[in-house]
Design an enzyme around this catalytic site. Sequence first.
Site, PDB file in Angstrom:
ATOM      1  N   LYS A  78     -67.516  -4.526  21.437  1.00  0.00           N
ATOM      2  CA  LYS A  78     -66.329  -3.769  21.032  1.00  0.00           C
ATOM      3  C   LYS A  78     -65.446  -4.582  20.097  1.00  0.00           C
ATOM      4  O   LYS A  78     -64.929  -4.055  19.103  1.00  0.00           O
ATOM      5  CB  LYS A  78     -65.544  -3.331  22.278  1.00  0.00           C
ATOM      6  N   GLN A 122     -61.693  -3.105  30.504  1.00  0.00           N
ATOM      7  CA  GLN A 122     -63.128  -2.984  30.743  1.00  0.00           C
ATOM      8  C   GLN A 122     -63.412  -2.761  32.223  1.00  0.00           C
ATOM      9  O   GLN A 122     -62.932  -3.496  33.085  1.00  0.00           O
ATOM     10  CB  GLN A 122     -63.849  -4.245  30.258  1.00  0.00           C
ATOM     11  N   ASP A 145     -59.333   4.995  26.004  1.00  0.00           N
ATOM     12  CA  ASP A 145     -60.503   5.326  26.818  1.00  0.00           C
ATOM     13  C   ASP A 145     -60.493   6.798  27.213  1.00  0.00           C
ATOM     14  O   ASP A 145     -61.510   7.337  27.649  1.00  0.00           O
ATOM     15  CB  ASP A 145     -60.533   4.450  28.075  1.00  0.00           C
TER      16      ASP A 145
END
Length: 313
Positions: A78, A122, A145
Amino acid sequence: MAASIHFRAGCEMRQYKWMTSTPPMHARLIDGKAIAQSLKLEVRGAIEALVAAGARRPGLAVVLVGNNPASEVYVRNKRRSCEEVGVVSVAHDLPASATEAELLALLRRLNYEPTIDGILVQLPLPPHISGRAVIEAVDPAKDVDGLHPYNLGRLAQREPLLRACTPYGVIKMLQHIGVAPSGMRAVVVGASSIVGRPMALELLLAGATTTVCHTRTRDLAAEVARAELLVVAAGKPQMVLGAWIRPESVVIDIGIHRTADNKLVGDVEFAAAAARAAWITPVPGGVGPMTIATLLSNTLEASVRRQGLKSAD
């Protein structure tokens, strides 16, 4: 990755076992890697245009807690993708011993940081930290997200803002290959809050007649066999047998697992499914790259909104 779940396929699994030898390829592969690269080029172009017009670059805070090897790989990918498209990536790596209070305090600071447009924590987190508390602590306007209850609620109300990366990435894949879910019979296998449920909401938004299968589904094989569009996010290797697949259907496999002989496989028995489907995603190289590309697109959108600029849509 979706949490592991188990379905009661019962005698159906035994009934189809004889049909699962490796057949010839029939389906067209959905190249998620190529589609993701195309989307990243679009995001990069949009960012450079914004910067040329005097706006600042989007900023993404990436928070990693502990040293989970898989999470470290995901985060590294990422951050590398951020560099590719011109997003400013700010790393916050916390030790596994970090407390929930410490993580929540960091998120509060990031919520008020003016140069940070998106916050990514994460998952999974260490067991002593509540994932739900962390998701809800992120400002919905920075929830790139797309998992905050506010953003999921907007999606359920058919007025989406920031959308869950993996399900939205699937929608973008379907758009790219020219498959319109409207009117299709869609089946989602897996009902996790991270993938399955928002995927079902995305398909409803797109006009599909949508069924969600879960741990209490009585006849999974029959449900899968009805699907013109099948999305599998069950978290169990090759659980969906190829013989269940409806001929000429579209199969999206979100699962990814490493086998004992070090091979990567999905939640669908790929070779047998590919012999029946019209389109299918490979593992790896299917949905995974789209998740990261959609995260970057969400970060751009969040930045555009926060800077009061014209929508990136």
